[in-house]
Design an enzyme around this catalytic site. Structure first.
Site, PDB file in Angstrom:
ATOM      1  CB  ALA A  46      -0.941  -0.016   1.200  1.00  0.00           C
ATOM      2  CB  THR A  47       4.465   1.948   0.051  1.00  0.00           C
ATOM      3  OG1 THR A  47       4.887   0.962  -0.921  1.00  0.00           O
ATOM      4  CG2 THR A  47       4.621   1.384   1.443  1.00  0.00           C
ATOM      5  CG  ASP A  68      10.285  -8.615   1.430  1.00  0.00           C
ATOM      6  OD1 ASP A  68       9.463  -9.231   0.728  1.00  0.00           O
ATOM      7  OD2 ASP A  68      11.407  -8.262   1.017  1.00  0.00           O
ATOM      8  CB  VAL A  69       4.689 -10.296   0.749  1.00  0.00           C
ATOM      9  CG1 VAL A  69       3.728  -9.205   1.186  1.00  0.00           C
ATOM     10  CG2 VAL A  69       5.229 -10.017  -0.659  1.00  0.00           C
ATOM     11  CE1 TYR A 116       3.841  -8.891 -13.024  1.00  0.00           C
ATOM     12  CE2 TYR A 116       2.919  -8.673 -15.232  1.00  0.00           C
ATOM     13  CZ  TYR A 116       2.861  -8.409 -13.869  1.00  0.00           C
ATOM     14  OH  TYR A 116       1.816  -7.667 -13.346  1.00  0.00           O
ATOM     15  N   GLY A 152      -5.072  -4.449 -17.117  1.00  0.00           N
ATOM     16  CA  GLY A 152      -4.104  -4.208 -18.194  1.00  0.00           C
ATOM     17  C   GLY A 152      -3.231  -3.037 -17.777  1.00  0.00           C
ATOM     18  CD  GLU A 159       6.151   4.465  -6.983  1.00  0.00           C
ATOM     19  OE1 GLU A 159       6.860   3.573  -6.466  1.00  0.00           O
ATOM     20  OE2 GLU A 159       5.762   5.467  -6.360  1.00  0.00           O
TER      21      GLU A 159
HETATM   22  P1  NDP Z   1       3.607  -0.175  -7.823  1.00  0.00           P
HETATM   23  O1  NDP Z   1       5.040  -0.452  -8.125  1.00  0.00           O
HETATM   24  O2  NDP Z   1       3.116   1.225  -7.968  1.00  0.00           O
HETATM   25  O3  NDP Z   1       3.238  -0.715  -6.369  1.00  0.00           O
HETATM   26  C1  NDP Z   1       3.637  -1.987  -5.946  1.00  0.00           C
HETATM   27  C2  NDP Z   1       3.435  -2.140  -4.457  1.00  0.00           C
HETATM   28  O4  NDP Z   1       3.828  -3.464  -4.088  1.00  0.00           O
HETATM   29  C3  NDP Z   1       4.267  -1.168  -3.645  1.00  0.00           C
HETATM   30  O5  NDP Z   1       3.498  -0.665  -2.582  1.00  0.00           O
HETATM   31  C4  NDP Z   1       5.395  -2.043  -3.104  1.00  0.00           C
HETATM   32  O6  NDP Z   1       5.784  -1.561  -1.816  1.00  0.00           O
HETATM   33  C5  NDP Z   1       4.692  -3.378  -2.968  1.00  0.00           C
HETATM   34  N1  NDP Z   1       5.649  -4.499  -2.941  1.00  0.00           N
HETATM   35  C6  NDP Z   1       6.447  -4.932  -3.941  1.00  0.00           C
HETATM   36  N2  NDP Z   1       7.217  -5.943  -3.516  1.00  0.00           N
HETATM   37  C7  NDP Z   1       6.897  -6.157  -2.216  1.00  0.00           C
HETATM   38  C8  NDP Z   1       7.348  -7.064  -1.221  1.00  0.00           C
HETATM   39  N3  NDP Z   1       8.293  -7.959  -1.471  1.00  0.00           N
HETATM   40  N4  NDP Z   1       6.801  -7.007   0.014  1.00  0.00           N
HETATM   41  C9  NDP Z   1       5.850  -6.080   0.288  1.00  0.00           C
HETATM   42  N5  NDP Z   1       5.373  -5.208  -0.604  1.00  0.00           N
HETATM   43  C10 NDP Z   1       5.896  -5.233  -1.842  1.00  0.00           C
HETATM   44  O7  NDP Z   1       2.785  -1.151  -8.817  1.00  0.00           O
HETATM   45  P2  NDP Z   1       1.209  -1.374  -9.026  1.00  0.00           P
HETATM   46  O8  NDP Z   1       0.418  -0.652  -8.036  1.00  0.00           O
HETATM   47  O9  NDP Z   1       0.940  -1.142 -10.464  1.00  0.00           O
HETATM   48  O10 NDP Z   1       1.146  -2.944  -8.792  1.00  0.00           O
HETATM   49  C11 NDP Z   1       0.315  -3.552  -7.823  1.00  0.00           C
HETATM   50  C12 NDP Z   1      -0.060  -4.933  -8.304  1.00  0.00           C
HETATM   51  O11 NDP Z   1      -0.790  -4.831  -9.523  1.00  0.00           O
HETATM   52  C13 NDP Z   1       1.118  -5.861  -8.615  1.00  0.00           C
HETATM   53  O12 NDP Z   1       0.797  -7.163  -8.174  1.00  0.00           O
HETATM   54  C14 NDP Z   1       1.210  -5.815 -10.144  1.00  0.00           C
HETATM   55  O13 NDP Z   1       1.786  -6.969 -10.685  1.00  0.00           O
HETATM   56  C15 NDP Z   1      -0.255  -5.696 -10.502  1.00  0.00           C
HETATM   57  N6  NDP Z   1      -0.573  -5.171 -11.805  1.00  0.00           N
HETATM   58  C16 NDP Z   1      -0.135  -3.934 -12.218  1.00  0.00           C
HETATM   59  C17 NDP Z   1      -0.483  -3.448 -13.467  1.00  0.00           C
HETATM   60  C18 NDP Z   1      -0.012  -2.133 -13.992  1.00  0.00           C
HETATM   61  O14 NDP Z   1      -0.038  -1.929 -15.229  1.00  0.00           O
HETATM   62  N7  NDP Z   1       0.368  -1.197 -13.160  1.00  0.00           N
HETATM   63  C19 NDP Z   1      -1.352  -4.221 -14.346  1.00  0.00           C
HETATM   64  C20 NDP Z   1      -1.718  -5.523 -13.841  1.00  0.00           C
HETATM   65  C21 NDP Z   1      -1.363  -5.950 -12.603  1.00  0.00           C
HETATM   66  P3  NDP Z   1       7.289  -1.511  -1.256  1.00  0.00           P
HETATM   67  O15 NDP Z   1       8.195  -1.304  -2.441  1.00  0.00           O
HETATM   68  O16 NDP Z   1       7.271  -0.375  -0.299  1.00  0.00           O
HETATM   69  O17 NDP Z   1       7.463  -2.815  -0.589  1.00  0.00           O
HETATM   70  C1  8X3 Z   2       0.807  -5.553 -16.086  1.00  0.00           C
HETATM   71  C2  8X3 Z   2      -0.044  -5.502 -17.304  1.00  0.00           C
HETATM   72  O1  8X3 Z   2      -0.043  -5.693 -19.834  1.00  0.00           O
HETATM   73  O2  8X3 Z   2       1.735  -4.396 -18.767  1.00  0.00           O
HETATM   74  O3  8X3 Z   2       0.464  -6.646 -15.295  1.00  0.00           O
HETATM   75  O4  8X3 Z   2       1.738  -6.821 -18.590  1.00  0.00           O
HETATM   76  S1  8X3 Z   2       0.897  -5.618 -18.681  1.00  0.00           S
END
Ligand code: NDP
Ligand code: 8X3
Length: 251
Positions: free
Chosen positions: A10-11, A59-60, A152, A183, A188
């Protein structure tokens, strides 16, 4: 008594937007992430909505940290109504013969194993209360593949599979399980995938209107506020100019 939602990662991006959306609607929020300063900032932001906030810095990927932190939460916070398994990432874009196994480990450990560890710690709390709602953030990359997406895509295909399986396992406990498969959304995400290369990350979203984190938060809020007897199993959500993982129309 306010309902409680736990959002991993949620950061930034989706996770932060989801936390804000639910805080605006009176939910108490458990936020998690690795970056402590960012977590503190989001905690302050959420406190402005006059709800209770519990920030957990872990860290998850670290199974013991996940177990200890969640089992160590105060009892009143263990009544989690909604879990959003959102923490995740893509790292790298190389063909399979040139990929970096360290990047592969980060993706599999976070997107698959991290999701499992958090679910294993939270699901029994829901089972004990015979209610709950789990959202898994998959991706359209889990439903189709693209060049350079290899690990991925595979990690998100695992999320797809786990979501279906969890729904069966938790059926008799009245727990809803939904996969949200977005999508392209401008967060970030691409900056992380391209290891801080801002120009390359920005170019991903050029020439069309990408989804925003708030779009995804709104969809999750919609699902969560449907009557209890309705479970949306799976939602693929793309920008209007993206048809699937391959076809994307840019001006
Ligand atoms: P961001 O990079 O903006 O956010 C990712 C979040 O995940 C951050 O809060 C980060 O927090 C956290 N995170 C990453 N690794 C860890 C870890 N090991 N432990 C705890 N927290 C972690 O990306 P999105 O918001 O776009 O991504 C969120 C989800 O959505 C992901 O699962 C991504 O694969 C998925 N997704 C994203 C898409 C896109 O186009 N943006 C499309 C489809 C799916 P911190 O670094 O502080 O730990
Ligand atoms: C991220 C969506 O289409 O950039 O999960 O791979 S895509």
């Amino acid at each position: 008594m306010n309902k409680i939602i736990m959002v991993t990662g949620a950061t930034a991006g989706f996770g932060r937007a989801i936390a804000i959306r639910f805080a605006q609607n009176g939910y108490n929020i458990i936020i998690t992430g690795r970056r402590k300063e960012r977590l503190d900032e989001v905690e302050k932001e959420l406190a402005g909505f006059k709800v209770e906030v519990l920030a957990l810095n872990f860290d998850v990927r670290n199974r013991y940290e996940v177990e200890d932190t969640i089992s160590g939460m105060p009892d009143e916070w263990k009544k989690i109504d909604i879990l959003v398994n959102n923490a995740g990432l893509a790292v790298g874009f190389e063909h399979i013969d040139k990929g970096n196994p360290d990047d592969w480990d980060r993706m599999v450990d976070t997107n698959v194993k991290g999701l499992l560890y958090v679910t294993r710690a939270v699901a029994p709390l829901m089972v004990a209360r015979d209610k709950g709602y789990i959202f898994n953030i998959g991706s359209i990359a889990g439903k189709g593949v693209y060049e350079g997406g290899n690990v991925y895509c595979a990690s998100k295909a695992a999320v797809d599979s786990l979501t279906k399986s969890m729904r069966i396992d938790l059926l008799k406990h009245n727990i809803r399980v939904t996969q949200i498969a977005p999508g392209m959304a401008e967060t970030e995400f691409s900056l992380v995938r391209f290891k801080g290369d801002k120009e390359r990350a920005g170019s991903v979203y050029k020439g069309f209107k990408a989804l925003s984190a708030e779009d995804i938060a709104n969809v999750i809020y919609f699902c969560a506020t449907l009557p209890d007897h309705i479970c949306i199993n799976d939602l693929s959500i793309t920008p209007t100019q993206q048809a699937d993982v391959i076809f994307n129309y840019r001006k």
